[in-house]
Design a protein around this motif. Structure first.
Motif, PDB file in Angstrom:
ATOM      1  N   LYS A  61      39.692  22.608  51.522  1.00 45.39           N
ATOM      2  CA  LYS A  61      39.605  24.063  51.694  1.00 45.39           C
ATOM      3  C   LYS A  61      39.738  24.776  50.348  1.00 45.39           C
ATOM      4  O   LYS A  61      39.012  25.732  50.048  1.00 45.39           O
ATOM      5  CB  LYS A  61      40.708  24.528  52.647  1.00 45.39           C
ATOM      6  CG  LYS A  61      40.671  26.019  52.956  1.00 45.39           C
ATOM      7  CD  LYS A  61      41.797  26.378  53.922  1.00 45.39           C
ATOM      8  CE  LYS A  61      41.800  27.891  54.195  1.00 45.39           C
ATOM      9  NZ  LYS A  61      42.918  28.265  55.106  1.00 45.39           N
ATOM     10  N   GLN A  62      40.653  24.293  49.518  1.00 48.36           N
ATOM     11  CA  GLN A  62      40.837  24.887  48.189  1.00 48.36           C
ATOM     12  C   GLN A  62      39.589  24.708  47.338  1.00 48.36           C
ATOM     13  O   GLN A  62      39.164  25.635  46.628  1.00 48.36           O
ATOM     14  CB  GLN A  62      42.043  24.236  47.493  1.00 48.36           C
ATOM     15  CG  GLN A  62      43.390  24.578  48.120  1.00 48.36           C
ATOM     16  CD  GLN A  62      44.502  23.674  47.625  1.00 48.36           C
ATOM     17  OE1 GLN A  62      44.315  22.901  46.681  1.00 48.36           O
ATOM     18  NE2 GLN A  62      45.665  23.766  48.256  1.00 48.36           N
ATOM     19  N   VAL A  86      42.731  18.058  54.039  1.00 44.80           N
ATOM     20  CA  VAL A  86      42.094  19.247  54.624  1.00 44.80           C
ATOM     21  C   VAL A  86      42.358  20.467  53.747  1.00 44.80           C
ATOM     22  O   VAL A  86      41.449  21.264  53.462  1.00 44.80           O
ATOM     23  CB  VAL A  86      42.604  19.489  56.061  1.00 44.80           C
ATOM     24  CG1 VAL A  86      42.218  20.893  56.539  1.00 44.80           C
ATOM     25  CG2 VAL A  86      42.041  18.437  57.004  1.00 44.80           C
ATOM     26  N   ASN A  87      43.613  20.601  53.301  1.00 40.06           N
ATOM     27  CA  ASN A  87      43.956  21.735  52.440  1.00 40.06           C
ATOM     28  C   ASN A  87      43.270  21.645  51.080  1.00 40.06           C
ATOM     29  O   ASN A  87      42.817  22.653  50.533  1.00 40.06           O
ATOM     30  CB  ASN A  87      45.470  21.812  52.250  1.00 40.06           C
ATOM     31  CG  ASN A  87      46.175  22.493  53.410  1.00 40.06           C
ATOM     32  OD1 ASN A  87      46.279  23.713  53.474  1.00 40.06           O
ATOM     33  ND2 ASN A  87      46.669  21.692  54.337  1.00 40.06           N
ATOM     34  N   LYS A 103      46.836  25.096  45.384  1.00 37.19           N
ATOM     35  CA  LYS A 103      46.977  26.400  46.035  1.00 37.19           C
ATOM     36  C   LYS A 103      47.253  27.504  45.019  1.00 37.19           C
ATOM     37  O   LYS A 103      46.753  28.628  45.158  1.00 37.19           O
ATOM     38  CB  LYS A 103      48.111  26.342  47.064  1.00 37.19           C
ATOM     39  CG  LYS A 103      48.341  27.669  47.784  1.00 37.19           C
ATOM     40  CD  LYS A 103      49.488  27.576  48.770  1.00 37.19           C
ATOM     41  CE  LYS A 103      49.737  28.944  49.407  1.00 37.19           C
ATOM     42  NZ  LYS A 103      50.858  28.916  50.376  1.00 37.19           N
ATOM     43  N   THR A 128      48.732  19.320  46.435  1.00 39.75           N
ATOM     44  CA  THR A 128      48.218  20.398  47.292  1.00 39.75           C
ATOM     45  C   THR A 128      48.756  21.752  46.857  1.00 39.75           C
ATOM     46  O   THR A 128      48.023  22.751  46.821  1.00 39.75           O
ATOM     47  CB  THR A 128      48.596  20.134  48.761  1.00 39.75           C
ATOM     48  OG1 THR A 128      48.215  18.796  49.109  1.00 39.75           O
ATOM     49  CG2 THR A 128      47.894  21.105  49.695  1.00 39.75           C
ATOM     50  N   LYS A 138      36.521  24.370  48.391  1.00 39.66           N
ATOM     51  CA  LYS A 138      35.477  25.231  48.934  1.00 39.66           C
ATOM     52  C   LYS A 138      35.668  26.671  48.472  1.00 39.66           C
ATOM     53  O   LYS A 138      34.705  27.354  48.068  1.00 39.66           O
ATOM     54  CB  LYS A 138      35.490  25.155  50.456  1.00 39.66           C
ATOM     55  CG  LYS A 138      34.379  25.944  51.131  1.00 39.66           C
ATOM     56  CD  LYS A 138      34.430  25.755  52.639  1.00 39.66           C
ATOM     57  CE  LYS A 138      33.304  26.557  53.314  1.00 39.66           C
ATOM     58  NZ  LYS A 138      33.347  26.388  54.803  1.00 39.66           N
ATOM     59  N   GLU A 139      36.919  27.151  48.521  1.00 36.37           N
ATOM     60  CA  GLU A 139      37.217  28.515  48.086  1.00 36.37           C
ATOM     61  C   GLU A 139      36.956  28.683  46.590  1.00 36.37           C
ATOM     62  O   GLU A 139      36.482  29.736  46.143  1.00 36.37           O
ATOM     63  CB  GLU A 139      38.664  28.858  48.412  1.00 36.37           C
ATOM     64  CG  GLU A 139      38.943  29.004  49.903  1.00 36.37           C
ATOM     65  CD  GLU A 139      40.426  29.177  50.195  1.00 36.37           C
ATOM     66  OE1 GLU A 139      41.237  28.986  49.263  1.00 36.37           O
ATOM     67  OE2 GLU A 139      40.759  29.481  51.358  1.00 36.37           O
TER      68      GLU A 139
END
Length: 586
Positions: A579-580, A575-576, A509, A505, A582-583
């Motif tokens: 999200k990464q 979830v993280n 990030k 994760t 998607k970004e």
């Protein structure tokens, strides 16, 4: 199957893994030799102390080794030599090596703090708190177990209070004497290297000669005869002092010197394996594959379904959560340059795989002796993985130099001594790591121990946190840790899964390639949850049969909590990661 062929193929495969895959990982993650490491940035002369790469590798290797790469493969050999060998090689290169290297690198980029801080950065403060609580409890179990193991190895009585006699008593006295002298030698070595600036080469020669001298003394002069319980008290005082003293005084030099025992052990084992093969007696008599479900055990081997038992039993020889605590605990605070992370973490893991392969060869050599019922096994003296390991290698030496050669007994004693030294090393390191985690629990994001005030200043005090850890850990060791020890295998592998989740994760990030973590982290989560669910179901059956004691309820509750922990942290991570992704697409 020929043992020499197994060993040679394994070494070649692991070497290729280090050269090619390890180098690729370093490139993908952005290991930067120009970056200042925490050892230099936060140098305090106690915990943050730059160490020469060979010295740090010795510390790291000795700390993660313990008895793990010996016990696991021997206990899992009942499933067949092919499953064991494949998991050691594949697990070491693509699971354990990635896990250890990643944990060390992530910790270096987080001021040398634990995986908990990495989780805080990547998943949030609540996830960090959950991880630290679990990690600390796991370390308490390690302190409890290893203090008991060491006291059992040194004591003139058993844990049950039965007085030892004859060869057993002599062996314990010799091991205790040599181990105590080893601590004195380590302090002298540290003084020469760090205060008198003696070059590491000459100092290493002095250290090796010193090891030979103290072994000779300890084998012939052993006036120490102390009971198990008294050794537990002595060990409590020892780890209390050792875990707060500057690392250059004892931890670095002792672990560096103890690594020579492990190198010696590996070298002797290689000679034994190849020599016995040349003598025509180097065959692994273990079945290639014994089946997916093994029922019953003689006390030496594992039992149950191969999945997940194989992957929980063989921990340190393939992947172990404890390694991430060492990487992100003591090692990251001492690394001199980021470039050293690959040989120290990834390299040490693969060397540990070699030890695991040697263990497989050792149990294969004495297979027909130890694959017997419980009563017959008791008469052989090879009733523990350590005894099987030492006995297998020493008997292979006997095929080269003669079964009556004094080398057989000497090698057996040296191997038992080496394992006890590693257990003492792991005990010392686990105490220091638990102290770090206790302190980190009270810190806010980006805060260090030096920044805190008020009540936090007391809670983060190294002496206070160490006393709490020693009292709880050694106290548990004296009062029956064995009742909850069966959960340790799954708990340890859960730590590995969480470590993989955390580093994966965090790398996502910061925009680095983290895809090499996907399969290992999902696989280890499935292994862990399956094992824990089996434990829960087994305890529920005991309850329904009316044969459960209080510890069955405790194990069931703890196993259920671990399942919840795994799922919560997995959700945080996935979830993280989503999200990464998607970004990144946006």
């Amino acid at each position: 199957m020929n043992t020499a062929l197994i060993l040679i193929i394994s070494i070649v495969v692991l070497l290729c893994g280090y050269v090619f895959y390890g180098k690729w990982l370093a490139e993908q993650w952005g290991v930067d030799p120009s970056k200042k490491t925490p050892a230099h940035e936060l140098e305090d002369g106690v915990d943050y102390v730059p160490a020469k790469a060979p010295v740090l590798m010795g510390h790291h290797f000795s700390s993660i080794a313990g008895a793990g790469p010996i016990n696991g493969p021997i206990q899992a050999a009942i499933f067949g030599w092919i499953p064991v060998l494949l998991w050691v090689l594949i697990g070491g290169i693509f699971f354990g090596g990635v896990h250890d290297f990643g944990a060390l690198f992530a910790s270096i980029r987080h001021k040398g703090q634990s995986i908990g801080e990495v989780i805080d950065d990547a998943m949030g403060r609540m996830a960090k708190k959950i991880f630290i609580i679990f990690g600390y409890l796991t370390l308490l179990l390690v302190v409890a177990a290893f203090s008991s193991i060491v006291a059992s190895t040194f004591g003139s009585t058993s844990a049950a209070g039965v007085a030892l006699e004859g060869e057993a008593l002599t062996s314990h006295q010799q091991t205790a004497m040599i181990s105590l002298l080893f601590i004195v030698l380590a302090i002298v070595f540290g003084f020469l290297v760090y205060r008198k600036n003696v070059p590491i080469g000459p100092a290493s020669i002095i250290g090796v000669v010193g090891i030979i001298i103290i072994v000779a003394i300890g084998m012939n002069f052993y006036p120490i005869s102390i009971s198990y319980n008294m050794w537990m008290w002595i060990l409590a005082v020892y780890i209390l002092i050792a875990s707060v003293t500057p690392v250059w005084i004892l931890l670095q030099p002792r672990d560096y010197l103890s690594s020579f025992l492990l190198y010696f052990m590996i070298a002797v084992a290689v000679v034994a394996i190849i020599g016995s093969a040349i003598a025509g007696k180097g065959n692994v008599d273990i079945p290639a594959f014994a089946g997916f479900n093994i029922e019953g055990s003689n006390g030496l081997f594992a039992s149950g379904y191969m999945f997940p038992a194989l992957f929980v039993t063989i921990a340190c020889g393939a992947i172990s959560g404890f390694h991430s605590l060492v990487s992100s605990g003591t090692t990251s605070k001492q690394i001199d340059n980021e470039v050293n992370a690959r040989p120290v973490a990834y390299g040490s893991m693969l060397i540990e795989c070699i030890v695991a392969v040697i263990s497989l060869c050792a149990v294969g050599f004495v297979w027909h002796t130890v694959n017997v019922d419980k009563e017959a096994l008791a008469s052989t003296g090879l009733t523990s993985p350590t005894a099987v390991f030492a006995g297998g290698v020493s008997q292979m030496i006997g095929t080269v130099f003669g079964a009556d050669s004094p080398l057989v007994d000497i090698i057996y004693s040296m191997f038992v001594l080496a394992v006890s030294v590693f257990c003492l090393t792991s005990l010392d390191t686990a105490t220091r790591l638990a102290r770090y985690m206790f302190q980190e629990f009270w810190l806010s994001s980006g805060e260090t121990v030096k920044d805190v005030t008020g009540a936090k200043k007391i809670l983060c005090n190294p002496y206070f946190s160490t006393v709490i850890t020693v009292v709880l850990g050694v106290g548990l060791g004296m009062t029956g840790y064995a009742k909850i020890w069966p959960l340790f295998g799954a708990a340890n592998q859960l730590l590995a899964a969480v470590g993989l989740l955390a580093v994966c994760t965090w790398l996502g990030k910061v925009g680095r390639n983290n895809k090499m973590f996907y399969i290992p982290m999902v696989f280890m989560l499935i292994v862990t949850i399956t094992s824990l669910v089996q434990t829960i179901m087994g305890k529920i059956k005991l309850v329904s049969d009316g044969t459960a004691d209080i510890w069955a309820y405790v194990q069931a509750i703890l196993a259920a909590l671990l399942v919840v922990l795994a799922l919560v942290l997995a959700v945080y991570s996935f979830v993280n990661l989503a999200k990464q992704a998607k970004e990144k697409r946006a």
